[in-house]
Motif scaffolding. Structure first.
Motif, PDB file in Angstrom:
ATOM      1  N   ARG A  77     -44.342  75.213 -88.376  1.00 19.75           N
ATOM      2  CA  ARG A  77     -44.750  74.238 -89.405  1.00 19.75           C
ATOM      3  C   ARG A  77     -44.201  72.859 -89.080  1.00 19.75           C
ATOM      4  O   ARG A  77     -44.807  71.847 -89.344  1.00 19.75           O
ATOM      5  N   LEU A 129     -40.332  68.767 -97.188  1.00 18.37           N
ATOM      6  CA  LEU A 129     -41.493  69.666 -97.066  1.00 18.37           C
ATOM      7  C   LEU A 129     -41.344  70.920 -97.927  1.00 18.37           C
ATOM      8  O   LEU A 129     -42.248  71.756 -97.963  1.00 18.37           O
ATOM      9  N   LYS A 157     -48.977  54.696 -94.607  1.00 17.10           N
ATOM     10  CA  LYS A 157     -49.840  55.883 -94.475  1.00 17.10           C
ATOM     11  C   LYS A 157     -50.061  56.259 -93.004  1.00 17.10           C
ATOM     12  O   LYS A 157     -51.180  56.394 -92.523  1.00 17.10           O
ATOM     13  N   CYS A 203     -51.058  66.953 -85.174  1.00 20.40           N
ATOM     14  CA  CYS A 203     -51.213  66.267 -86.472  1.00 20.40           C
ATOM     15  C   CYS A 203     -52.488  66.745 -87.162  1.00 20.40           C
ATOM     16  O   CYS A 203     -52.475  67.031 -88.365  1.00 20.40           O
ATOM     17  N   ASP A 204     -53.598  66.864 -86.405  1.00 19.44           N
ATOM     18  CA  ASP A 204     -54.864  67.344 -86.992  1.00 19.44           C
ATOM     19  C   ASP A 204     -54.689  68.755 -87.562  1.00 19.44           C
ATOM     20  O   ASP A 204     -55.346  69.139 -88.520  1.00 19.44           O
ATOM     21  N   ASN A 205     -53.797  69.535 -86.933  1.00 17.27           N
ATOM     22  CA  ASN A 205     -53.567  70.914 -87.405  1.00 17.27           C
ATOM     23  C   ASN A 205     -52.508  70.984 -88.501  1.00 17.27           C
ATOM     24  O   ASN A 205     -52.030  72.066 -88.843  1.00 17.27           O
ATOM     25  N   GLY A 206     -52.109  69.815 -89.017  1.00 16.34           N
ATOM     26  CA  GLY A 206     -51.184  69.776 -90.154  1.00 16.34           C
ATOM     27  C   GLY A 206     -49.729  70.057 -89.801  1.00 16.34           C
ATOM     28  O   GLY A 206     -48.926  70.394 -90.678  1.00 16.34           O
ATOM     29  N   LYS A 207     -49.382  69.923 -88.524  1.00 15.60           N
ATOM     30  CA  LYS A 207     -47.978  70.147 -88.140  1.00 15.60           C
ATOM     31  C   LYS A 207     -47.174  68.891 -88.441  1.00 15.60           C
ATOM     32  O   LYS A 207     -47.662  67.773 -88.250  1.00 15.60           O
ATOM     33  N   PHE A 208     -45.943  69.079 -88.841  1.00 18.28           N
ATOM     34  CA  PHE A 208     -45.105  67.931 -89.158  1.00 18.28           C
ATOM     35  C   PHE A 208     -44.136  67.691 -88.008  1.00 18.28           C
ATOM     36  O   PHE A 208     -43.386  68.584 -87.632  1.00 18.28           O
ATOM     37  N   ASP A 251     -48.103  58.660 -89.585  1.00 19.08           N
ATOM     38  CA  ASP A 251     -47.154  59.756 -89.374  1.00 19.08           C
ATOM     39  C   ASP A 251     -45.776  59.184 -88.987  1.00 19.08           C
ATOM     40  O   ASP A 251     -45.623  57.979 -88.780  1.00 19.08           O
TER      41      ASP A 251
END
Ligand code: NAD
Length: 426
Positions: free
Chosen positions: A320, A215, A400, A339-344, A402
């Motif tokens: 993050r 990342l 593709k 996941c929708d909020n872009g957290k890994f 997570d």
């Protein structure tokens, strides 16, 4: 109380952990078109033992405790999983934890299935004598189903190497000879493995380091918050600090502490040892667990219990990257929000697998009566964790999906292939 629904989370949210695992298994089997006969077997636990047993307490009274041992699967090898002592344990939680063990051992590709045990008790309120009596009686009750070739317990929340030593001794006394391989997480002087105590936290650190690299997060100075300052949380914090991270907050069941300049983890550990909690540590301000989960930081390590991140608080998570040290800390609904909020997210079945990997090394060392150096253990752990991380990451990019879905896909394919190869008896 043998069964209850978790009450955290929002109305309608799946907070029963076994239902969450079943949903994840269903989704993965459908996506991968796994045969119905394997899918149906994976949805259920193979064996569920419930025991009610008496223990003589220090005040002369007898108390009856309830315990569980659940084996989800032994298709790929003996069932394997920890024992939890906690007042709130219940059957569906133990079933979920057993199923996660089956998936986890397949993600890291070690020859085990999955199991879990629990006793509803509060070890913090019991004397050593009472705890020993409870452990020896529980071990005798579950002797029917455990053993080095069938099901191998280990420590989890509320249990320790000492508890494992009592189980090993009880089992051995009943057999008439010493059986090292019946439990892992034993004290070193009794066939424990060097590096086992730190293994889960070390695995969290290794996976966090690999993910941070992907990342583009530099660990030097990266900020970290850790929920749960027990075995997994405190070692993760210690090893991430060694990598250069700034540990800004930690918590335990009594509350959390914050210092934006960074906490001295070793000193917090000594303080907790002395006082029983991290709360009140000098050079820190007290915060709630909810505040800790919502802190702005690079890495959040939930390392306490299940469902601490639910739909009710997932939107407030600002980290993050989330490294799931605990088993099942994120509900399926919260997972989607994050996941929708872009957290890994590095999922539990990968992030915290270091413990069972070194448990496997301990079992192998015990069976061979040939013990390894700490460097050897740590370097083999690094190899297994790095391989698993690469395989999950590759699957995630190829399909593709997570990392959680990728880890489930990798594991379920391995288990289904083993089920197909073995066939169904008779
Ligand atoms: P532990 O008993 O050593 O520590 C648990 C910690 O969580 C304690 O500090 C406790 O005070 C804290 N805690 C409990 N409720 C809390 C709350 N509401 N808020 C904040 N903190 C809270 O247990 P552990 O072995 O570190 O296990 C922690 C988690 O990691 C569990 O989910 C366990 O299943 C999982 N895990 C443990 C291992 C292992 O090797 N020990 C391996 C894999 C996964």
């Amino acid at each position: 109380m043998t069964q209850k629904a978790q009450s955290t989370g929002q109305i309608g949210e799946t907070t029963n952990p076994f239902e969450s695992v079943q949903q994840q298994i269903d989704a993965t089997c459908e996506r991968m078109q796994i045969s119905e006969k394997c899918h149906l077997r994976l949805r259920e636990c193979e064996r569920e033992l419930i025991v009610h047993f008496p223990v003589k307490m220090d005040n002369g009274q007898v108390k009856v405790f309830t315990g569980y041992r659940v084996q989800h699967s032994d298709t790929r090898g003996p069932a394997k999983g920890g024992i939890r002592y906690h007042p709130d344990v219940y059957l569906d939680e133990t079933k979920a934890l057993a199923a996660w063990m089956t998936i986890k051992t397949a993600v890291v590709n070690i020859p085990y299935g999955g199991a879990k045990g629990a006793v509803a008790c509060n070890p913090k309120l019991m004397s050593q004598y009472e705890l020993e009596g409870l452990t020896r009686r529980y071990a005798s009750e579950i002797m029917l189903v455990i053993g080095p070739e069938r099901d191998i317990p280990a420590p989890d929340v509320g249990t320790s190497p000492k508890v494992m030593a009592w189980i090993m001794d009880t089992y051995s006394m009943n057999k008439g000879y010493s059986v090292l391989g019946v439990v892992t997480g034993k004290p070193i002087e009794l066939g424990g493995s060097k590096g086992r105590f730190e293994a889960t936290g070390r695995g969290c650190m290794i996976s966090a380091r690999m993910q941070a690299k992907q990342l583009g997060i530099n660990l030097e100075g990266a900020t970290v918050a850790v929920e749960g300052f027990g075995n997994v949380g405190s070692i993760s914090a210690k090893l991430l600090a060694k990598e250069g991270c700034r540990i800004i907050a930690v918590s335990d069941s009594k509350g959390g502490i914050l210092n934006l300049k960074g906490l001295d983890v070793e000193n917090v550990l000594s303080y907790k040892k002395e006082t029983g909690s991290v709360v009140g540590f000098k050079d820190s301000e007290t915060i709630t667990d909810a505040e800790l989960l919502g802190l702005k930081c690079d890495i959040l390590v939930p390392a306490a219990l299940e469902s601490s991140i639910s739909a009710a608080n997932a939107t407030s998570v600002k980290a993050r990257m989330i490294v799931e040290g605990a088993n099942g800390p994120t509900t399926p609904e919260a997972d989607k929000i994050l996941c929708d909020n872009g957290k890994f997210i590095i999922p539990d079945i990968l992030a915290n697998a270091g413990g069972v990997v070194v448990s496997y090394f301990e079992w192998v060392q015990g069976l061979q009566s040939f013990f390894w150096s700490e460097d050897e253990v740590n370097s083999q752990l690094e190899t297994v964790m790095a391989n698993a991380f690469h395989e999950v990451s590759e699957m995630s990019q190829r399909e593709k999906v997570d990392m959680r879905n990728a880890a489930y896909m990798l594991a379920i394919k391995r288990i289904a292939d083993a089920m197909e190869a073995r066939g169904i008896f008779p």
